[in-house]
Write a protein that holds these residues in place. Structure first.
Motif, PDB file in Angstrom:
ATOM      1  N   PRO A 132       0.741  -1.108  -0.058  1.00  0.00           N
ATOM      2  CA  PRO A 132       0.038   0.036  -0.006  1.00  0.00           C
ATOM      3  C   PRO A 132       0.634   1.229   0.034  1.00  0.00           C
ATOM      4  O   PRO A 132       2.252   1.161   0.441  1.00  0.00           O
ATOM      5  CB  PRO A 132      -0.761  -0.187   1.296  1.00  0.00           C
ATOM      6  N   PRO A 133       0.316   2.506  -0.355  1.00  0.00           N
ATOM      7  CA  PRO A 133       0.964   3.731  -0.299  1.00  0.00           C
ATOM      8  C   PRO A 133       1.964   3.874   0.688  1.00  0.00           C
ATOM      9  O   PRO A 133       3.198   4.237   0.480  1.00  0.00           O
ATOM     10  CB  PRO A 133      -0.204   4.957  -0.335  1.00  0.00           C
ATOM     11  N   LEU A 262      -4.515   9.627 -17.108  1.00  0.00           N
ATOM     12  CA  LEU A 262      -3.581   9.803 -15.774  1.00  0.00           C
ATOM     13  C   LEU A 262      -2.664  11.012 -15.801  1.00  0.00           C
ATOM     14  O   LEU A 262      -2.542  11.524 -14.805  1.00  0.00           O
ATOM     15  CB  LEU A 262      -2.982   8.535 -15.970  1.00  0.00           C
ATOM     16  N   PHE A 263      -2.332  11.501 -16.879  1.00  0.00           N
ATOM     17  CA  PHE A 263      -1.188  12.517 -16.940  1.00  0.00           C
ATOM     18  C   PHE A 263      -1.990  13.839 -16.405  1.00  0.00           C
ATOM     19  O   PHE A 263      -1.346  14.964 -16.289  1.00  0.00           O
ATOM     20  CB  PHE A 263      -0.914  12.650 -18.238  1.00  0.00           C
ATOM     21  N   SER A 264      -3.367  13.906 -16.050  1.00  0.00           N
ATOM     22  CA  SER A 264      -4.041  14.935 -15.481  1.00  0.00           C
ATOM     23  C   SER A 264      -3.593  14.791 -13.718  1.00  0.00           C
ATOM     24  O   SER A 264      -3.953  16.020 -13.350  1.00  0.00           O
ATOM     25  CB  SER A 264      -5.524  15.097 -15.674  1.00  0.00           C
ATOM     26  N   ASN A 265      -3.380  13.792 -13.393  1.00  0.00           N
ATOM     27  CA  ASN A 265      -2.689  13.705 -12.101  1.00  0.00           C
ATOM     28  C   ASN A 265      -1.477  14.429 -12.048  1.00  0.00           C
ATOM     29  O   ASN A 265      -0.264  13.817 -12.384  1.00  0.00           O
ATOM     30  CB  ASN A 265      -2.829  12.168 -11.824  1.00  0.00           C
ATOM     31  N   THR A 386      -1.062   8.723  -5.677  1.00  0.00           N
ATOM     32  CA  THR A 386      -2.311   9.272  -5.715  1.00  0.00           C
ATOM     33  C   THR A 386      -3.058   8.434  -6.752  1.00  0.00           C
ATOM     34  O   THR A 386      -4.106   8.997  -7.331  1.00  0.00           O
ATOM     35  CB  THR A 386      -2.379  10.668  -6.246  1.00  0.00           C
ATOM     36  N   ILE A 387      -2.583   7.346  -7.071  1.00  0.00           N
ATOM     37  CA  ILE A 387      -3.270   6.545  -8.242  1.00  0.00           C
ATOM     38  C   ILE A 387      -4.214   5.462  -7.217  1.00  0.00           C
ATOM     39  O   ILE A 387      -3.791   4.945  -6.458  1.00  0.00           O
ATOM     40  CB  ILE A 387      -2.342   5.663  -9.038  1.00  0.00           C
ATOM     41  N   THR A 388      -5.442   5.284  -7.672  1.00  0.00           N
ATOM     42  CA  THR A 388      -6.280   4.314  -6.893  1.00  0.00           C
ATOM     43  C   THR A 388      -5.840   3.087  -7.056  1.00  0.00           C
ATOM     44  O   THR A 388      -5.137   2.574  -8.355  1.00  0.00           O
ATOM     45  CB  THR A 388      -7.632   4.687  -7.242  1.00  0.00           C
ATOM     46  N   PRO A 389      -6.145   2.105  -6.529  1.00  0.00           N
ATOM     47  CA  PRO A 389      -5.942   0.583  -6.722  1.00  0.00           C
ATOM     48  C   PRO A 389      -6.836   0.056  -8.165  1.00  0.00           C
ATOM     49  O   PRO A 389      -5.989  -0.782  -8.820  1.00  0.00           O
ATOM     50  CB  PRO A 389      -6.546  -0.216  -5.703  1.00  0.00           C
ATOM     51  N   ALA A 390      -7.704   0.584  -8.390  1.00  0.00           N
ATOM     52  CA  ALA A 390      -8.266   0.214  -9.529  1.00  0.00           C
ATOM     53  C   ALA A 390      -7.673   0.485 -11.015  1.00  0.00           C
ATOM     54  O   ALA A 390      -7.781   0.190 -11.917  1.00  0.00           O
ATOM     55  CB  ALA A 390      -9.812   0.818  -9.561  1.00  0.00           C
ATOM     56  N   GLN A 391      -6.584   1.736 -10.594  1.00  0.00           N
ATOM     57  CA  GLN A 391      -5.988   2.420 -11.700  1.00  0.00           C
ATOM     58  C   GLN A 391      -4.559   1.790 -11.860  1.00  0.00           C
ATOM     59  O   GLN A 391      -3.780   2.165 -12.917  1.00  0.00           O
ATOM     60  CB  GLN A 391      -5.835   3.938 -11.539  1.00  0.00           C
ATOM     61  N   ASN A 392      -4.343   1.061 -10.932  1.00  0.00           N
ATOM     62  CA  ASN A 392      -2.762   0.320 -10.909  1.00  0.00           C
ATOM     63  C   ASN A 392      -2.462  -0.130 -12.156  1.00  0.00           C
ATOM     64  O   ASN A 392      -1.174  -0.061 -12.680  1.00  0.00           O
ATOM     65  CB  ASN A 392      -2.614  -0.646  -9.779  1.00  0.00           C
ATOM     66  N   GLY A 485       2.799  23.298  -1.435  1.00  0.00           N
ATOM     67  CA  GLY A 485       1.401  23.505  -2.053  1.00  0.00           C
ATOM     68  C   GLY A 485       0.604  22.334  -1.626  1.00  0.00           C
ATOM     69  O   GLY A 485       0.796  21.201  -1.050  1.00  0.00           O
ATOM     70  N   PRO A 486      -0.622  22.342  -1.832  1.00  0.00           N
ATOM     71  CA  PRO A 486      -1.819  21.453  -1.470  1.00  0.00           C
ATOM     72  C   PRO A 486      -1.530  20.296  -2.282  1.00  0.00           C
ATOM     73  O   PRO A 486      -1.398  20.168  -3.492  1.00  0.00           O
ATOM     74  CB  PRO A 486      -3.208  22.212  -1.765  1.00  0.00           C
ATOM     75  N   VAL A 487      -2.259  19.146  -2.021  1.00  0.00           N
ATOM     76  CA  VAL A 487      -2.234  17.936  -2.554  1.00  0.00           C
ATOM     77  C   VAL A 487      -3.454  18.059  -3.795  1.00  0.00           C
ATOM     78  O   VAL A 487      -4.609  18.559  -3.546  1.00  0.00           O
ATOM     79  CB  VAL A 487      -2.956  16.832  -1.672  1.00  0.00           C
ATOM     80  N   SER A 488      -2.877  17.760  -4.820  1.00  0.00           N
ATOM     81  CA  SER A 488      -3.927  17.980  -6.031  1.00  0.00           C
ATOM     82  C   SER A 488      -3.750  16.915  -6.801  1.00  0.00           C
ATOM     83  O   SER A 488      -2.551  16.271  -7.331  1.00  0.00           O
ATOM     84  CB  SER A 488      -3.583  19.268  -6.570  1.00  0.00           C
ATOM     85  N   GLU A 489      -4.789  16.418  -7.597  1.00  0.00           N
ATOM     86  CA  GLU A 489      -4.758  15.610  -8.649  1.00  0.00           C
ATOM     87  C   GLU A 489      -4.740  16.302 -10.031  1.00  0.00           C
ATOM     88  O   GLU A 489      -4.400  15.574 -10.961  1.00  0.00           O
ATOM     89  CB  GLU A 489      -6.056  14.752  -8.375  1.00  0.00           C
ATOM     90  N   GLY A 490      -5.063  17.440  -9.884  1.00  0.00           N
ATOM     91  CA  GLY A 490      -4.867  18.195 -11.400  1.00  0.00           C
ATOM     92  C   GLY A 490      -3.783  19.006 -11.560  1.00  0.00           C
ATOM     93  O   GLY A 490      -2.887  18.758 -10.649  1.00  0.00           O
ATOM     94  N   SER A 491      -3.589  19.590 -12.586  1.00  0.00           N
ATOM     95  CA  SER A 491      -2.720  20.438 -13.022  1.00  0.00           C
ATOM     96  C   SER A 491      -2.839  21.828 -12.425  1.00  0.00           C
ATOM     97  O   SER A 491      -2.043  22.544 -12.115  1.00  0.00           O
ATOM     98  CB  SER A 491      -2.379  20.536 -14.323  1.00  0.00           C
TER      99      SER A 491
END
Length: 491
Positions: A132-133, A262-265, A386-392, A485-491
């Motif tokens: 896990p992470p 996924l590159f938006s992460n 920040t990748i979910t298990p479903a996206q592994n 900076g804050p945690v962010s999934e986007g750009s």
């Protein structure tokens, strides 16, 4: 009984052992064959400048099947896909050793690459599932071992086997490792089924296969056949067009073969680009040193490989240090510091004389390996934070596509710089290079490291905070108001 035994086993140990073993032999096969090419050409009775097809066919086949790995793992389960790929790779290795013509050997290398191209991303997806992470820093130490040791061991082992036995053994050496790994996997590996998948994206697969295959072919053939040759230009043009079409198609599909979204992460994007750029520099130097030793200094293939080996020791030392301080320091500082060391070491290799003492060269390669280790370990730990298990599975496939392309680009850039500075004979089979030409290849590696540094400084430690945790302790640096900076999934 088999299911009970698999469930009762420690899956971390099982998956880690299988991943190291299989990734080791698949990566090693990209370099171990190189030193045996002259012997293969003589034995099969073909021209020495035609055996590069043996290397190119393997690299192209690897790249073609990687995009399908995520869908296959989600559809059929990681255990079934992994064991099938391992069986194909091992059987193809035996067939390569038995080949008695160049056409047979190339065909079997394509089959071998197809198996190897599935092993690495599926194995990585399994590894990140059982780690896990919070334990990704520990998993990253495992990931680095085959990535670094295999390219360094390949030339040494290939030289020894070819000199002391025959070229057939550079393929036969895979059999005991592959067979043992298959038995262990069949007995102890637990299956992991992904999220339900839609229909196979055949259009995306064809476009990516054509694009990646032709781009890799152009990168491999350009330095030797000439970048202005009709073959190279045609392959590059069609390959780039097909790759662009792949991106256009995949971004518009609901269930794409390659999940480019996924590159938006932010963290995944910045870390993936950082390690890919560093890997270009890393593979470029690994390409240049054996060539320098054999063409400019007249060393044997075995001696050349042994000169490279301190680089692997440097990486292993760095991963142990980086792993212990990662929870406190975070990925950004480790990666930027490592890239500064990589760039400095590569630049110094370009500045020293070609006939410099081998101990100086070994020391520089050790330092180069230290820098690379400080990049690879935190990058592997943070990339999937920040990748979910479903996206592994999808993230692993995309990550490995980038790594495969980065390796080819790094070698192509170094080889092209060498050819432009020293003439066409610089990298030709059996040719001799102008010693002064090698400095330009090292300068290219240094520039690539600087480019990676420019990306690495944009990594936000706060995004990877879930991986910055010591066993039994709360995560460090979790303050979203930190300077990262804050945690962010986007750009």
């Amino acid at each position: 009984m088999g299911d009970t035994r698999r469930r009762g086993s420690d899956q971390r140990v099982v998956v880690a052992a299988l991943f190291v073993a299989t990734m080791f032999i698949t990566i090693m096969d990209s370099t171990i064959v190189n030193v045996a090419l002259p012997s293969i050409a003589r034995d099969l009775g073909v021209a020495s400048d035609s055996v590069d097809e043996i290397v190119i066919s393997y690299l192209v086949s690897l790249a073609v099947v990687i995009p399908a790995s995520g869908w296959l793992a989600d559809r059929f389960g990681t255990r079934r896909v992994f064991l099938t790929a391992l069986a194909v790779f091992t059987a193809a290795s035996a067939l390569c050793a038995l080949a008695d013509s160049l056409s047979q050997l190339v065909a079997f290398r394509i089959l071998q690459g197809a198996g190897g191209g599935l092993l690495t991303p599926v194995g990585m997806a399994m590894l990140f599932h059982v780690y896990p992470p919070a334990d990704r820093a520990r998993a990253a130490r495992i990931l680095v071992v085959p990535t670094i040791i295999a390219p360094a061991v390949g030339p040494v082992l290939g030289g020894v086997l070819t000199d002391q036995a025959s070229w057939h053994w550079v393929f036969l050496v895979n059999l005991p490792i592959g067979a043992t790994a298959f038995i262990v996997g069949a007995l102890f590996l637990v299956d992991r089924q992904g999220t339900p998948t839609g229909r196979f994206d055949a259009v995306g697969f064809v476009l990516s296969a054509v694009g990646f295959a032709l781009v890799l072919y152009a990168l491999s053939a350009g330095p030797t056949k000439g970048w202005s040759s009709a073959t190279t230009l045609a392959a590059a043009g069609v390959g780039i067009a097909a790759t662009a079409a792949t991106a256009w198609w995949e971004l518009r599909r609901t269930g794409p073969l390659l999940e480019l979204r996924l590159f938006s992460n932010r963290l995944y994007r910045s870390v993936s680009l950082t390690i890919s750029t560093m890997f270009m520099a890393f593979m470029g130097v690994l390409f240049l040193i054996p060539l320098l030793m054999q063409t400019a200094r007249g060393a044997s293939a075995t001696v050349s490989g042994l000169v490279v080996f301190p680089e692997a020791i440097g990486v292993l030392v760095a991963t142990q240090i980086a792993g212990s301080i990662y929870p406190t320091v975070g990925p950004r500082r480790l990666m930027t510091g490592g890239l500064i060391v990589v760039a400095t070491a590569a630049l110094t290799m370009g500045l020293v004389e070609v006939d410099v003492s081998l101990w100086v060269l070994r020391a520089l390669l050790f330092v180069f390996g230290l820098g690379a280790g400080f990049v690879m370990m935190p990058a592997q730990a943070a990339a999937f934070a920040t990748i979910t298990p479903a996206q592994n599975a999808q993230a692993s496939a995309l990550f490995n596509v980038l790594r495969q392309l980065a390796a080819a680009i790094g070698v192509a850039l170094a080889s092209t710089a060498l050819s432009l500075a020293g003439g066409d004979s610089a990298s030709g089979p059996g040719g001799s290079a102008d010693p002064g030409a090698f400095q330009w290849g090292f300068y290219v590696a240094a520039v690539l490291a600087v480019v990676g540094l420019a990306v690495a400084v944009r990594v936000h430690d706060a995004d990877a905070v879930v991986t910055m945790r010591r066993p039994g302790a709360p995560p460090r640096g979790a303050n979203p108001d930190s300077d990262n900076g804050p945690v962010s999934e986007g750009s």
